[in-house]
Design an enzyme around this catalytic site. Structure first.
Site, PDB file in Angstrom:
ATOM      1  N   ASP A 161       4.807   0.704  12.115  1.00  0.00           N
ATOM      2  CA  ASP A 161       3.609   0.057  11.568  1.00  0.00           C
ATOM      3  C   ASP A 161       3.476  -1.400  12.003  1.00  0.00           C
ATOM      4  O   ASP A 161       2.477  -2.054  11.690  1.00  0.00           O
ATOM      5  CB  ASP A 161       3.607   0.140  10.030  1.00  0.00           C
ATOM      6  CG  ASP A 161       3.409   1.564   9.536  1.00  0.00           C
ATOM      7  OD1 ASP A 161       3.002   2.416  10.334  1.00  0.00           O
ATOM      8  OD2 ASP A 161       3.677   1.820   8.344  1.00  0.00           O
ATOM      9  N   ARG A 206       0.717  14.699  13.174  1.00  0.00           N
ATOM     10  CA  ARG A 206       1.208  14.463  11.812  1.00  0.00           C
ATOM     11  C   ARG A 206       1.330  15.738  10.972  1.00  0.00           C
ATOM     12  O   ARG A 206       0.628  15.932   9.965  1.00  0.00           O
ATOM     13  CB  ARG A 206       0.341  13.416  11.113  1.00  0.00           C
ATOM     14  CG  ARG A 206       0.264  12.138  11.936  1.00  0.00           C
ATOM     15  CD  ARG A 206      -0.300  10.996  11.196  1.00  0.00           C
ATOM     16  NE  ARG A 206       0.556  10.517  10.144  1.00  0.00           N
ATOM     17  CZ  ARG A 206       0.240   9.504   9.336  1.00  0.00           C
ATOM     18  NH1 ARG A 206      -0.912   8.892   9.478  1.00  0.00           N
ATOM     19  NH2 ARG A 206       1.060   9.112   8.396  1.00  0.00           N
ATOM     20  N   CYS A 216      -4.564  12.902  12.911  1.00  0.00           N
ATOM     21  CA  CYS A 216      -5.310  11.656  12.767  1.00  0.00           C
ATOM     22  C   CYS A 216      -5.172  10.866  14.058  1.00  0.00           C
ATOM     23  O   CYS A 216      -4.556  11.340  15.023  1.00  0.00           O
ATOM     24  CB  CYS A 216      -4.833  10.858  11.555  1.00  0.00           C
ATOM     25  SG  CYS A 216      -3.274  10.038  11.785  1.00  0.00           S
ATOM     26  N   ARG A 220      -8.399  -0.489   4.864  1.00  0.00           N
ATOM     27  CA  ARG A 220      -7.491   0.511   4.283  1.00  0.00           C
ATOM     28  C   ARG A 220      -6.165  -0.125   3.888  1.00  0.00           C
ATOM     29  O   ARG A 220      -5.490   0.365   2.993  1.00  0.00           O
ATOM     30  CB  ARG A 220      -7.191   1.626   5.301  1.00  0.00           C
ATOM     31  CG  ARG A 220      -8.318   2.589   5.528  1.00  0.00           C
ATOM     32  CD  ARG A 220      -7.822   3.750   6.386  1.00  0.00           C
ATOM     33  NE  ARG A 220      -6.482   4.128   5.953  1.00  0.00           N
ATOM     34  CZ  ARG A 220      -5.497   4.519   6.762  1.00  0.00           C
ATOM     35  NH1 ARG A 220      -5.693   4.606   8.044  1.00  0.00           N
ATOM     36  NH2 ARG A 220      -4.308   4.832   6.286  1.00  0.00           N
ATOM     37  N   LYS A 251       0.841  -1.214   0.000  1.00  0.00           N
ATOM     38  CA  LYS A 251       0.000   0.000   0.000  1.00  0.00           C
ATOM     39  C   LYS A 251       0.865   1.248   0.000  1.00  0.00           C
ATOM     40  O   LYS A 251       0.678   2.158  -0.802  1.00  0.00           O
ATOM     41  CB  LYS A 251      -0.909  -0.004   1.243  1.00  0.00           C
ATOM     42  CG  LYS A 251      -1.490   1.362   1.581  1.00  0.00           C
ATOM     43  CD  LYS A 251      -2.388   1.327   2.789  1.00  0.00           C
ATOM     44  CE  LYS A 251      -1.713   1.565   4.115  1.00  0.00           C
ATOM     45  NZ  LYS A 251      -1.405   2.961   4.435  1.00  0.00           N
ATOM     46  N   ASN A 252       1.821   1.304   0.935  1.00  0.00           N
ATOM     47  CA  ASN A 252       2.577   2.547   1.112  1.00  0.00           C
ATOM     48  C   ASN A 252       3.579   2.802  -0.015  1.00  0.00           C
ATOM     49  O   ASN A 252       4.034   3.929  -0.185  1.00  0.00           O
ATOM     50  CB  ASN A 252       3.269   2.556   2.473  1.00  0.00           C
ATOM     51  CG  ASN A 252       2.263   2.754   3.601  1.00  0.00           C
ATOM     52  OD1 ASN A 252       1.101   3.065   3.350  1.00  0.00           O
ATOM     53  ND2 ASN A 252       2.698   2.559   4.841  1.00  0.00           N
TER      54      ASN A 252
HETATM   55  N1  EPU Z   1       6.883  14.634  10.700  1.00  0.00           N
HETATM   56  C1  EPU Z   1       7.054  15.977  11.011  1.00  0.00           C
HETATM   57  N2  EPU Z   1       6.929  16.879   9.986  1.00  0.00           N
HETATM   58  C2  EPU Z   1       6.637  16.509   8.708  1.00  0.00           C
HETATM   59  C3  EPU Z   1       6.462  15.146   8.421  1.00  0.00           C
HETATM   60  C4  EPU Z   1       6.595  14.216   9.432  1.00  0.00           C
HETATM   61  O1  EPU Z   1       7.339  16.329  12.143  1.00  0.00           O
HETATM   62  O2  EPU Z   1       6.538  17.377   7.830  1.00  0.00           O
HETATM   63  C5  EPU Z   1       7.011  13.636  11.775  1.00  0.00           C
HETATM   64  C6  EPU Z   1       5.723  12.812  11.959  1.00  0.00           C
HETATM   65  O3  EPU Z   1       4.790  13.469  12.795  1.00  0.00           O
HETATM   66  C7  EPU Z   1       6.273  11.536  12.557  1.00  0.00           C
HETATM   67  C8  EPU Z   1       7.602  11.361  11.829  1.00  0.00           C
HETATM   68  O4  EPU Z   1       7.952  12.673  11.357  1.00  0.00           O
HETATM   69  O5  EPU Z   1       6.533  11.726  13.929  1.00  0.00           O
HETATM   70  C9  EPU Z   1       7.568  10.387  10.659  1.00  0.00           C
HETATM   71  O6  EPU Z   1       6.455  10.678   9.815  1.00  0.00           O
HETATM   72  P1  EPU Z   1       6.476  10.404   8.257  1.00  0.00           P
HETATM   73  O7  EPU Z   1       6.333  11.694   7.537  1.00  0.00           O
HETATM   74  O8  EPU Z   1       7.661   9.560   7.910  1.00  0.00           O
HETATM   75  O9  EPU Z   1       5.140   9.571   8.043  1.00  0.00           O
HETATM   76  P2  EPU Z   1       4.316   9.551   6.704  1.00  0.00           P
HETATM   77  O10 EPU Z   1       5.230   9.651   5.558  1.00  0.00           O
HETATM   78  O11 EPU Z   1       3.179  10.498   6.792  1.00  0.00           O
HETATM   79  C10 EPU Z   1       4.435   6.970   6.283  1.00  0.00           C
HETATM   80  C11 EPU Z   1       3.471   5.828   6.196  1.00  0.00           C
HETATM   81  C12 EPU Z   1       2.954   5.516   7.602  1.00  0.00           C
HETATM   82  C13 EPU Z   1       4.145   5.146   8.471  1.00  0.00           C
HETATM   83  C14 EPU Z   1       5.138   6.317   8.486  1.00  0.00           C
HETATM   84  C15 EPU Z   1       6.395   6.019   9.274  1.00  0.00           C
HETATM   85  C16 EPU Z   1       2.468   6.065   4.011  1.00  0.00           C
HETATM   86  C17 EPU Z   1       1.265   6.339   3.203  1.00  0.00           C
HETATM   87  N3  EPU Z   1       2.355   6.202   5.331  1.00  0.00           N
HETATM   88  O12 EPU Z   1       3.701   8.083   6.774  1.00  0.00           O
HETATM   89  O13 EPU Z   1       2.118   4.368   7.452  1.00  0.00           O
HETATM   90  O14 EPU Z   1       3.714   4.885   9.779  1.00  0.00           O
HETATM   91  O15 EPU Z   1       5.524   6.628   7.138  1.00  0.00           O
HETATM   92  O16 EPU Z   1       7.026   4.896   8.758  1.00  0.00           O
HETATM   93  O17 EPU Z   1       3.501   5.709   3.474  1.00  0.00           O
HETATM   94  C18 EPU Z   1       0.331   2.927   7.976  1.00  0.00           C
HETATM   95  O18 EPU Z   1       0.541   2.340   6.900  1.00  0.00           O
HETATM   96  O19 EPU Z   1      -0.425   2.470   8.867  1.00  0.00           O
HETATM   97  C19 EPU Z   1       1.002   4.209   8.228  1.00  0.00           C
HETATM   98  C20 EPU Z   1       0.584   5.074   9.151  1.00  0.00           C
END
Ligand code: EPU
Length: 461
Positions: free
Chosen positions: A341, A124, A119, A433, A22-23
């Site tokens: 995850d 986030r 969320c 999802r 998915k991701n």
């Molecule tokens: N963060 C910030 N600022 C930003 C972006 C992120 O402070 O601009 C923080 C977040 O709050 C968090 C950390 O950095 O504490 C990591 O967040 P990240 O941006 O890496 O998460 P994401 O890219 O939004 C993806 C996956 C998530 C997975 C995370 C971490 C997808 C669609 N989602 O989210 O997957 O938990 O990376 O590996 O790729 C899931 O599949 O259940 C899921 C939540």
């Protein structure tokens, strides 16, 4: 709304085929916005998030068609003059909608994406995404709840971009900036890039489209901008989180599962924890048995071994448990550390270990929605801040439970598989999802699990 009813205590045995990730699929689908030529994707899982992404792409003038012969193959064709607004009603149902930001800005000069809210797993923020786009010369503003990103006249410009944040790098932020930099003028260096395998899979697709990217999968990615991108065919990498979830399913039911299409090389931190708990994990590649230590191969060697478009080997992995589980400590970290995850799933397993385990969450400090629900099943859990002490019990007991998050819900299903009696996991739409046909895959290996209408179980047990 649907629920799962699980009659626990069955030993799982048999084969499970892991679906496409998915991701990895979500930012890869968004990359189709950067070319007018068709992008053909195979192994795209049939999931609610994927359907939402297709809806979002449709809004942006990118049509997606499912192949007649294969529900997991889609063709994406984007109109370069399509609209550039990612509306609130879609982004609010799927935060990953933010990953159209980079591709839209790079290809159409402007993106307007509804600001994702918080969320169930925390605030986030997307500040690092925006900092990255600004470093490429874009003007970033907020207008009526929408993020507006405008490329300068003459297009985005390559730059050195730092993507580190308080909890490490950002996966979708790296996807956004890397995708945008592909069409920027000059060279971009991303420092503190996310190293997750899904970033490598995205880079692999972009490279097939004509991009010039080095270092994906490491904290330093170098991108030489190109004028335009073409069409491509790509097979999505297997879902490492789904694979890790079924590994725990084997362990928690004292069972034996063989996982086909398993991205073993991406799961070494999870395998390490499972082995310490006392679970046996045996990978085999291309029909050759291998000891688990063979998994500690460097990524270049792994890439070289793979004949598929995916950058990782697709392994067959047998996971077996003869239950007497040892307690462990685990801390979630960015890849290649233990993934957030898979935190809830491992916690469900540790509820049945022989002693006290310590689980620390370092990516999403509030991601503990499963803790109180596991407690309803007889687990002994003590949370303090980002850490939970899990005091193992002999047996979990079935109960009605609910978690408002995908992976927490998966942890509850696993607990239900092991529990004595009947467990009802409410609001299965969270699981839909991210897990393709979960109840069918589990039933096929011996689980007693059925999907029912919430109404049917209301007022029950
Ligand atoms: N963060 C910030 N600022 C930003 C972006 C992120 O402070 O601009 C923080 C977040 O709050 C968090 C950390 O950095 O504490 C990591 O967040 P990240 O941006 O890496 O998460 P994401 O890219 O939004 C993806 C996956 C998530 C997975 C995370 C971490 C997808 C669609 N989602 O989210 O997957 O938990 O990376 O590996 O790729 C899931 O599949 O259940 C899921 C939540």
């Amino acid at each position: 709304m649907d629920a799962f009813v699980i009659d626990g205590g069955r030993r799982l045995k048999g084969e499970v085929t892991i679906s496409g990730s998915k991701n990895a699929s979500l930012p890869i689908m968004a990359a189709a916005l950067m070319t007018a030529e068709p992008i053909i994707l195979r192994d795209v899982p049939c999931l609610r998030d994927i359907a939402n992404m297709r809806r979002l792409l449709h809004e942006l003038g990118c049509e997606t068609t499912t192949a007649e012969t294969d529900p997991n193959e889609i063709v994406l064709e984007s109109d370069p003059d399509g609209p550039n607004l990612a509306p609130y009603d879609i982004v609010s149902t799927m935060r990953a909608g933010i990953c159209v930001l980079g591709p839209l800005t790079a290809s159409r000069g402007e993106a307007r994406v509804s600001m994702p809210g918080g969320c169930a797993i925390g605030d986030r923020p997307v500040d690092i995404h925006l900092r990255g786009m600004a470093a490429l010369g874009a003007e970033v503003s907020l207008d009526e709840g929408d993020i507006v990103v405008k490329a300068p006249r003459g297009g985005l410009r390559g730059a050195t971009v730092f993507l580190g944040g308080p909890f490490g790098s950002t996966v979708l932020g790296t996807a956004n900036v890397m995708s945008a930099a592909v069409l920027a003028k000059g060279t971009t260096v991303i420092e503190s890039a996310a190293c997750e395998p899904e970033i490598v899979d995205l880079a692999s697709l972009l490279t097939t489209m004509g991009a010039r990217i080095r270092g994906a999968g490491t904290p330093r990615i170098v991108i030489d901008g190109v004028e335009s991108l073409g069409g491509a065919e790509h097979r999505i990498m297997p879902d490492r989180i789904e694979a890790g979830t079924y590994m725990v399913a084997a362990a928690i039911t004292n069972g034996e599962l063989t996982l086909g299409n398993c991205p073993y090389d991406c799961l070494l931190a999870a395998v390490d924890r499972l082995e310490r708990i006392g679970v046996s994990v045996r990978p085999a590649i291309e029909g050759q048995p291998a000891s688990s230590s063979d998994g500690v191969t460097n990524l270049m060697a792994v890439t070289a071994l793979d004949s598929e478009s995916s950058p990782y080997r697709r392994s067959r992995v047998t996971v077996e448990s003869q239950r007497r589980l040892s307690p462990v400590q685990v801390t979630t970290q960015p890849h290649p550390g233990y993934p957030t995850d898979l935190q809830a799933q491992l916690m469900a397993l540790l509820c049945l270990a022989d002693g006290n385990s310590i689980v620390t969450e370092r990516i999403f400090p509030e991601r503990f929605l499963h803790v109180a629900e596991l407690g309803r099943m007889g687990a002994k859990l003590y949370r303090q801040g980002q850490t939970v002490v899990v005091s193992g019990v002999d047996q979990l007991r079935g109960a009605r439970v609910m978690a408002s998050e995908l992976r927490a819900s998966a942890g509850l299903v696993l607990a239900g598989l092991a529990a004595e009696g009947s467990t009802t996991v409410h609001r299965v739409y969270h699981l839909d999802r991210g897990y393709e046909t979960m109840e069918r895959k589990l039933s096929a290996v011996g689980a007693e699990i059925k999907r029912v209408d919430e109404e049917e179980v209301a007022g029950g047990s």
